[in-house]
Scaffold this motif. Structure first.
Motif, PDB file in Angstrom:
ATOM      1  N   ALA A 141      43.168 -69.565  -2.848  1.00 50.74           N
ATOM      2  CA  ALA A 141      42.984 -68.936  -4.155  1.00 50.74           C
ATOM      3  C   ALA A 141      43.205 -69.980  -5.240  1.00 50.74           C
ATOM      4  O   ALA A 141      44.113 -70.810  -5.140  1.00 50.74           O
ATOM      5  N   LEU A 142      42.376 -69.922  -6.269  1.00 48.45           N
ATOM      6  CA  LEU A 142      42.447 -70.855  -7.389  1.00 48.45           C
ATOM      7  C   LEU A 142      43.009 -70.118  -8.605  1.00 48.45           C
ATOM      8  O   LEU A 142      42.519 -69.045  -8.973  1.00 48.45           O
ATOM      9  N   VAL A 143      44.031 -70.699  -9.243  1.00 48.49           N
ATOM     10  CA  VAL A 143      44.604 -70.147 -10.466  1.00 48.49           C
ATOM     11  C   VAL A 143      44.330 -71.127 -11.590  1.00 48.49           C
ATOM     12  O   VAL A 143      44.723 -72.292 -11.522  1.00 48.49           O
ATOM     13  N   VAL A 144      43.647 -70.642 -12.649  1.00 47.39           N
ATOM     14  CA  VAL A 144      43.254 -71.507 -13.762  1.00 47.39           C
ATOM     15  C   VAL A 144      43.901 -70.989 -15.038  1.00 47.39           C
ATOM     16  O   VAL A 144      43.582 -69.889 -15.506  1.00 47.39           O
ATOM     17  N   ASP A 145      44.814 -71.776 -15.587  1.00 42.07           N
ATOM     18  CA  ASP A 145      45.506 -71.393 -16.829  1.00 42.07           C
ATOM     19  C   ASP A 145      46.133 -72.644 -17.419  1.00 42.07           C
ATOM     20  O   ASP A 145      46.742 -73.438 -16.688  1.00 42.07           O
ATOM     21  N   ASP A 146      46.003 -72.847 -18.732  1.00 39.69           N
ATOM     22  CA  ASP A 146      46.597 -74.027 -19.355  1.00 39.69           C
ATOM     23  C   ASP A 146      48.096 -73.862 -19.558  1.00 39.69           C
ATOM     24  O   ASP A 146      48.816 -74.837 -19.785  1.00 39.69           O
ATOM     25  N   ASP A 169      44.644 -76.687 -14.537  1.00 40.45           N
ATOM     26  CA  ASP A 169      45.093 -76.436 -15.905  1.00 40.45           C
ATOM     27  C   ASP A 169      43.945 -76.412 -16.905  1.00 40.45           C
ATOM     28  O   ASP A 169      44.182 -76.430 -18.116  1.00 40.45           O
ATOM     29  N   GLY A 170      42.714 -76.373 -16.436  1.00 37.07           N
ATOM     30  CA  GLY A 170      41.566 -76.307 -17.330  1.00 37.07           C
ATOM     31  C   GLY A 170      40.277 -76.118 -16.567  1.00 37.07           C
ATOM     32  O   GLY A 170      40.235 -76.179 -15.327  1.00 37.07           O
ATOM     33  N   GLY A 171      39.184 -75.904 -17.304  1.00 36.76           N
ATOM     34  CA  GLY A 171      37.911 -75.585 -16.693  1.00 36.76           C
ATOM     35  C   GLY A 171      37.326 -76.677 -15.838  1.00 36.76           C
ATOM     36  O   GLY A 171      36.825 -76.420 -14.729  1.00 36.76           O
ATOM     37  N   GLU A 172      37.354 -77.921 -16.307  1.00 39.32           N
ATOM     38  CA  GLU A 172      36.773 -79.024 -15.539  1.00 39.32           C
ATOM     39  C   GLU A 172      37.503 -79.209 -14.211  1.00 39.32           C
ATOM     40  O   GLU A 172      36.887 -79.449 -13.176  1.00 39.32           O
ATOM     41  N   ALA A 173      38.835 -79.126 -14.259  1.00 40.62           N
ATOM     42  CA  ALA A 173      39.617 -79.252 -13.028  1.00 40.62           C
ATOM     43  C   ALA A 173      39.307 -78.107 -12.065  1.00 40.62           C
ATOM     44  O   ALA A 173      39.249 -78.291 -10.853  1.00 40.62           O
ATOM     45  N   ALA A 174      39.072 -76.899 -12.618  1.00 36.58           N
ATOM     46  CA  ALA A 174      38.759 -75.747 -11.772  1.00 36.58           C
ATOM     47  C   ALA A 174      37.416 -75.937 -11.072  1.00 36.58           C
ATOM     48  O   ALA A 174      37.277 -75.660  -9.875  1.00 36.58           O
ATOM     49  N   LEU A 175      36.409 -76.405 -11.800  1.00 35.79           N
ATOM     50  CA  LEU A 175      35.094 -76.628 -11.204  1.00 35.79           C
ATOM     51  C   LEU A 175      35.159 -77.705 -10.116  1.00 35.79           C
ATOM     52  O   LEU A 175      34.516 -77.585  -9.066  1.00 35.79           O
ATOM     53  N   ALA A 176      35.956 -78.757 -10.362  1.00 33.64           N
ATOM     54  CA  ALA A 176      36.119 -79.805  -9.351  1.00 33.64           C
ATOM     55  C   ALA A 176      36.784 -79.244  -8.098  1.00 33.64           C
ATOM     56  O   ALA A 176      36.414 -79.592  -6.970  1.00 33.64           O
ATOM     57  N   ALA A 177      37.767 -78.361  -8.278  1.00 31.93           N
ATOM     58  CA  ALA A 177      38.462 -77.763  -7.128  1.00 31.93           C
ATOM     59  C   ALA A 177      37.519 -76.881  -6.312  1.00 31.93           C
ATOM     60  O   ALA A 177      37.533 -76.902  -5.080  1.00 31.93           O
ATOM     61  N   ILE A 178      36.675 -76.097  -6.995  1.00 27.65           N
ATOM     62  CA  ILE A 178      35.718 -75.225  -6.308  1.00 27.65           C
ATOM     63  C   ILE A 178      34.739 -76.055  -5.474  1.00 27.65           C
ATOM     64  O   ILE A 178      34.430 -75.728  -4.316  1.00 27.65           O
ATOM     65  N   GLU A 179      34.246 -77.151  -6.037  1.00 32.90           N
ATOM     66  CA  GLU A 179      33.297 -77.996  -5.313  1.00 32.90           C
ATOM     67  C   GLU A 179      33.954 -78.678  -4.120  1.00 32.90           C
ATOM     68  O   GLU A 179      33.301 -78.913  -3.098  1.00 32.90           O
ATOM     69  N   ALA A 180      35.253 -78.995  -4.238  1.00 33.50           N
ATOM     70  CA  ALA A 180      35.934 -79.767  -3.196  1.00 33.50           C
ATOM     71  C   ALA A 180      36.450 -78.899  -2.054  1.00 33.50           C
ATOM     72  O   ALA A 180      36.655 -79.397  -0.947  1.00 33.50           O
ATOM     73  N   ASP A 181      36.670 -77.597  -2.291  1.00 28.66           N
ATOM     74  CA  ASP A 181      37.365 -76.763  -1.311  1.00 28.66           C
ATOM     75  C   ASP A 181      36.556 -75.507  -0.998  1.00 28.66           C
ATOM     76  O   ASP A 181      36.598 -74.522  -1.737  1.00 28.66           O
ATOM     77  N   LEU A 205      31.026 -71.438 -13.024  1.00 34.01           N
ATOM     78  CA  LEU A 205      31.454 -71.296 -11.626  1.00 34.01           C
ATOM     79  C   LEU A 205      30.393 -70.548 -10.819  1.00 34.01           C
ATOM     80  O   LEU A 205      30.136 -70.872  -9.660  1.00 34.01           O
ATOM     81  N   ARG A 206      29.752 -69.567 -11.460  1.00 35.14           N
ATOM     82  CA  ARG A 206      28.727 -68.791 -10.755  1.00 35.14           C
ATOM     83  C   ARG A 206      27.518 -69.644 -10.378  1.00 35.14           C
ATOM     84  O   ARG A 206      26.774 -69.310  -9.451  1.00 35.14           O
ATOM     85  N   ALA A 207      27.298 -70.732 -11.089  1.00 33.22           N
ATOM     86  CA  ALA A 207      26.210 -71.645 -10.713  1.00 33.22           C
ATOM     87  C   ALA A 207      26.543 -72.387  -9.418  1.00 33.22           C
ATOM     88  O   ALA A 207      25.648 -72.883  -8.737  1.00 33.22           O
ATOM     89  N   LEU A 208      27.838 -72.446  -9.065  1.00 35.62           N
ATOM     90  CA  LEU A 208      28.273 -73.125  -7.847  1.00 35.62           C
ATOM     91  C   LEU A 208      28.504 -72.160  -6.682  1.00 35.62           C
ATOM     92  O   LEU A 208      28.247 -72.506  -5.532  1.00 35.62           O
ATOM     93  N   ARG A 209      29.030 -70.981  -6.986  1.00 35.99           N
ATOM     94  CA  ARG A 209      29.362 -70.017  -5.939  1.00 35.99           C
ATOM     95  C   ARG A 209      28.942 -68.614  -6.379  1.00 35.99           C
ATOM     96  O   ARG A 209      29.350 -68.147  -7.439  1.00 35.99           O
ATOM     97  N   ALA A 210      28.169 -67.928  -5.540  1.00 40.89           N
ATOM     98  CA  ALA A 210      27.700 -66.579  -5.851  1.00 40.89           C
ATOM     99  C   ALA A 210      28.837 -65.566  -5.700  1.00 40.89           C
ATOM    100  O   ALA A 210      29.912 -65.872  -5.183  1.00 40.89           O
TER     101      ALA A 210
END
Length: 431
Positions: A141-146, A169-181, A205-210
């Motif tokens: 599970a990914l938690v995204v919050d500054d 802690d931010g959007g760019e880091a969240a997108l990187a995590a989704i792509e990596a895991d 994120l929806r562009a990466l994962r449906a």
């Protein structure tokens, strides 16, 4: 900003499985234990006193969770709960008496849930809860919050429910995590973040994962009636308003993960063969129709193959259809174990399998399929009073420029019959 892993989980094969059930009512204990063992196939150990529970805990080290009552002969409520929480075990309290003050008091502790056993459906809920917690251990599970404190609060709750948690802690880091895991199936996304707000992150994120791959739950402390709809229209599955209770958080998270698993089950029913677990004919044709033109445009070689178990009717007539099913599953496992990641495989129907194999020249194709033929010839399927041997015939058709999938399959099928006519247990890869 970088994704921040909170914990490292063991592999699925090493995860503890044993459930401890502590309860002074032997009749209720037997019903719960039987339901968990039969429906979930998890081992259950029972104890009627705290002393018995401690002895069982000391005798094994593969404990997964505890279900405990609060009325035991040798311990008061707090002592009972402390015994299990101090050992770091996920603990569910099961009570026979409704007491709101007791429920609130228990939920202030680090227990998973407080369940009233006398309510209708409580047994089904307990079985579902055990199953949900057991499955959660294989999900990230990914938690995204500054906000560090808000991020840690959600992360601790998710870890309590068994998830492996990744923080960003931010959007760019969240997108990187989704792509990596690829194991991330759930994202809890705060709206108010600098740089990229939660709604924009959800849209990207929806562009990466449906929706059938990752469930997104938006969260916000803002009292804005339009925020919920804005999140949902941009791809979120659900929304939570801060501050949320632990029970609400767990219910929303579990509901969304359940929905993902249901969608996955329906997709499997639509795309996989029930008997062998291989992709079915329909799914193979859909994938291969797209893949063949792409490979040909790129100048990559590709070949189609049809595989048929020799004398399969004789296997069914001599050994019975149950043995025939064993033979089919054994052959399917051999095909699946031989196939490379880039190969497309399917059970085409009956005793026939199909492969689409890219990237091999004609000499490599001969070696590839003869190795598969020998692999199946070497199988030994246990049957009553002995073992079953089988062989396969294989027809292979390398694609020529402009070939359609239909022509490839038709020609592979024709070469399969040449292999049959030529004596079986052979590969025919030339016209």
């Amino acid at each position: 900003m970088h994704p921040l892993p909170l914990t490292t989980r063991p592999s699925s094969s090493s995860l503890p499985q044993r459930v401890l059930l502590v309860e002074n009512s032997r009749a209720y204990m037997q019903v719960v234990a039987q339901a968990i063992e039969q429906q979930l196939e998890l081992p259950v150990t029972v104890a009627t006193t705290l002393a018995e529970a401690r002895a069982e805990l000391d005798s094994h080290d593969d404990w997964f969770m505890v279900l405990t009552g609060l009325v035991l002969a040798d311990g008061d409520r707090d002592t009972v709960v402390d015994c299990f929480l101090r050992r770091g075990l996920p603990t569910v309290v099961v009570s026979g008496v409704y007491d709101e003050d007791l429920r609130v008091r228990m939920l202030r502790r680090q227990i998973i849930d407080f369940v009233l056993k006398s309510t209708p459906g409580s047994l089904d809920y307990i079985v579902w809860l055990v199953q949900r917690l057991e499955r959660n251990r294989r999900i990230s599970a990914l938690v995204v919050d500054d906000s560090t404190s808000a991020r840690m609060h959600a992360s601790i709750l998710l870890e309590m429910f068994g998830y492996r948690v990744v923080q960003a802690d931010g959007g760019e880091a969240a997108l990187a995590a989704i792509e990596a895991d690829p194991t991330i199936r759930l994202a809890v996304v705060d709206q108010e973040m600098p740089g990229m707000q939660g709604i924009e992150l959800t849209r990207r994120l929806r562009a990466l994962r449906a929706r059938d791959r990752v469930a997104v739950i938006g969260v916000s402390g803002r009292d804005d009636p339009g925020l919920v709809a804005h999140f949902l229209k941009n791809g979120a599955n659900d929304f939570l308003r801060k501050p949320y209770s632990r029970e609400e958080f767990f219910c929303r998270v579990s509901q969304n993960v359940d929905q993902l698993e249901l969608i996955g089950s329906l997709q499997d029913l639509a795309t996989r063969d029930f008997l062998t677990g291989l992709p079915n004919r329909r799914h193979f044709l859909e994938q291969a129709e797209r893949l063949v033109p792409k490979l040909q445009e790129a100048g990559e070689p590709v070949a189609a193959a049809m595989i048929d178990i020799d004398h399969f009717k004789h296997i069914n007539d001599s050994w019975g259809h149950e043995t025939g099913d064993f033979a089919l599953r054994a052959a399917a496992q051999a095909v699946s174990g031989h196939a490379r990641r880039q190969d497309q495989i399917a059970r085409f129907g009956g005793e026939e399998f199909c492969l689409l194999v890219p990237g091999l020249d004609e000499a490599e194709l001969d070696a590839y399929f003869d190795t598969l033929r020998r692999r199946i010839e070497d199988l030994r399927v246990p049957v009553r009073g002995g073992e079953l041997k089988m062989t396969v015939s294989i027809g292979v058709c390398p694609a020529e420029s402009g070939d359609s999938l239909h022509r490839l399959l038709s020609e592979a099928d024709r070469r399969l019959y040449l292999a049959k006519a030529g004596g079986r247990n052979q590969v025919v890869a030339a016209g």
